[in-house]
Design a protein around this motif. Structure first.
Motif, short mmCIF file in Angstrom:
data_model
loop_
_atom_site.label_atom_id
_atom_site.label_comp_id
_atom_site.label_asym_id
_atom_site.label_seq_id
_atom_site.Cartn_x
_atom_site.Cartn_y
_atom_site.Cartn_z
N LEU A 1 4.80 2.29 5.03
CA LEU A 1 3.52 1.59 4.95
C LEU A 1 3.47 0.45 5.97
CD1 LEU A 1 0.85 1.48 3.32
CD2 LEU A 1 1.97 -0.17 1.80
N LYS A 2 4.54 -0.30 6.09
CA LYS A 2 4.59 -1.41 7.04
C LYS A 2 4.51 -0.92 8.48
CE LYS A 2 7.21 -4.56 4.05
NZ LYS A 2 8.51 -5.28 3.86
N ARG A 3 5.04 0.27 8.73
CA ARG A 3 5.01 0.84 10.09
C ARG A 3 3.68 1.52 10.41
NH1 ARG A 3 9.90 2.17 12.76
NH2 ARG A 3 8.95 4.14 13.43
N GLY A 4 2.80 1.60 9.42
CA GLY A 4 1.52 2.25 9.63
C GLY A 4 1.59 3.77 9.57
N ALA B 1 3.12 9.53 5.48
CA ALA B 1 4.50 9.55 4.99
C ALA B 1 4.66 8.62 3.79
CB ALA B 1 5.46 9.17 6.11
N ALA B 2 4.00 7.46 3.86
CA ALA B 2 4.06 6.50 2.76
C ALA B 2 3.41 7.08 1.50
CB ALA B 2 3.37 5.20 3.16
N ILE B 3 2.27 7.71 1.67
CA ILE B 3 1.55 8.30 0.54
C ILE B 3 2.42 9.32 -0.19
CG2 ILE B 3 -0.34 9.89 -0.04
CD1 ILE B 3 -2.01 8.34 2.08
N SER C 1 3.31 1.14 -6.90
CA SER C 1 3.11 2.31 -6.04
C SER C 1 1.63 2.68 -5.94
CB SER C 1 3.92 3.50 -6.58
OG SER C 1 5.29 3.23 -6.52
N VAL C 2 0.93 2.53 -7.07
CA VAL C 2 -0.52 2.79 -7.04
C VAL C 2 -1.21 1.80 -6.12
CG1 VAL C 2 -2.63 2.86 -8.42
CG2 VAL C 2 -0.52 3.80 -9.35
N SER C 3 -0.80 0.54 -6.17
CA SER C 3 -1.39 -0.48 -5.28
C SER C 3 -1.14 -0.12 -3.82
CB SER C 3 -0.78 -1.85 -5.59
OG SER C 3 -1.15 -2.28 -6.88
N CYS C 4 0.06 0.39 -3.54
CA CYS C 4 0.39 0.79 -2.17
C CYS C 4 -0.42 2.01 -1.74
CB CYS C 4 1.88 1.08 -2.05
SG CYS C 4 2.92 -0.40 -2.12
N LEU C 5 -0.68 2.90 -2.67
CA LEU C 5 -1.52 4.07 -2.37
C LEU C 5 -2.94 3.64 -2.03
CD1 LEU C 5 -0.28 6.62 -5.06
CD2 LEU C 5 -0.22 6.96 -2.58
N ILE C 6 -3.43 2.66 -2.76
CA ILE C 6 -4.77 2.13 -2.46
C ILE C 6 -4.81 1.57 -1.04
CG2 ILE C 6 -6.44 0.32 -3.07
CD1 ILE C 6 -5.38 0.58 -5.99
N ALA C 7 -3.75 0.82 -0.69
CA ALA C 7 -3.69 0.23 0.65
C ALA C 7 -3.60 1.31 1.74
CB ALA C 7 -2.49 -0.71 0.75
N ALA C 8 -2.81 2.35 1.48
CA ALA C 8 -2.62 3.42 2.47
C ALA C 8 -3.91 4.20 2.68
CB ALA C 8 -1.50 4.33 2.02
#
Length: 240
Positions: free
Chosen positions: A172-175, A179-181, A199-206
């Motif tokens: 996620l940090k690398r954009g 892969a992050a999803i 993880s759900v919060s990170c999915l929202i961001a991705a």
């Protein structure tokens, strides 16, 4: 020099032969009792050698079976978890109907569990330990160790999810959003995990970063339902 080496080799062979000759003069029970005596004194290295002699002299016997178990316990008590796991694997292979089979499977799980790496490293052993702990629960549902195995499954699963989360955050940090999803989606099937809401919060961001607003909104709703359904968001588990 060469003659000296030959002489030393011959003396070593003679000493080894004499040792086994002395052991052959003892009964299997006597050898086992001597080995157990060393085990009880916590002289584990000596005990392992003594147990191995019993296996060599009386292969596939009752006392050889008991010796293999105590050899594994000796390795475990020494902190040689790889050796303990190997002994338990051999026991299961050779003595598939052994009287201590439930305990042997239990010790094998613990031996792999103790070898699990820190989250920052590879987790092949963690997956193996999870597989064996799950197998134990299925094979011995009424064992005195089953509840402990269930706890081990939870702990190992959380540990593996911690690794998935750390990799997902890295991507996620690398954009590298796709892969992050993939990593975060591996986590959210375990709703009881402390890594679920994060993880759900990170999915929202991705998904938002990819411009996929519909998917982002779906995960926002999922996160809202999760928060509403619990008193609080679980804290991040301690990484080992």
């Amino acid at each position: 020099m060469y003659k000296t080496l030959i002489t030393c080799f011959i003396l070593l062979i003679c000493s080894f032969t004499q040792s086994y000759a002395n052991d052959l003069e003892k009964t299997e029970t006597e050898l086992y009792e001597e080995a157990v005596g060393l085990f009880d004194q916590k002289k584990y290295k000596q005990a392992i050698r003594a147990f191995r002699k019993i296996e060599d002299l009386y292969p596939f016997s009752y006392w050889a079976m008991k010796a293999k178990l105590l050899s594994g316990i000796s390795h475990y008590n020494m902190g040689d978890y790889s050796g303990a796991a190997s002994d338990m694997d051999n026991y299961i292979y050779v003595y598939s109907n052994g009287e201590d089979l439930s305990y042997v499977y239990y010790l094998r799980v613990l031996s792999y569990y103790m070898q699990i790496n820190k989250v920052q490293l590879g987790q092949q052993t963690a997956y193996k330990a999870l597989e064996l702990a799950t197998e134990y629960i299925n094979l011995f549902p009424n064992s005195e160790y089953t509840e402990e195995m269930k706890e081990k499954v939870k702990l190992i699963t959380e540990h593996i999810l911690a690794k998935e989360y750390s990799i997902g955050r890295f991507y996620l940090k690398r954009g590298e959003y796709l892969a992050a999803i993939k990593r975060f989606q591996n986590i959210i099937s375990n709703k009881d995990s402390s890594y679920f809401p994060k993880s759900v919060s990170c999915l929202i961001a991705a998904y938002s970063a990819l411009g996929l607003d519909l998917e982002a909104e779906q995960y926002k709703s999922l996160l809202a339902r999760n928060i509403k359904g619990s008193d609080e968001i679980p804290h991040e588990s301690k990484q080992t």
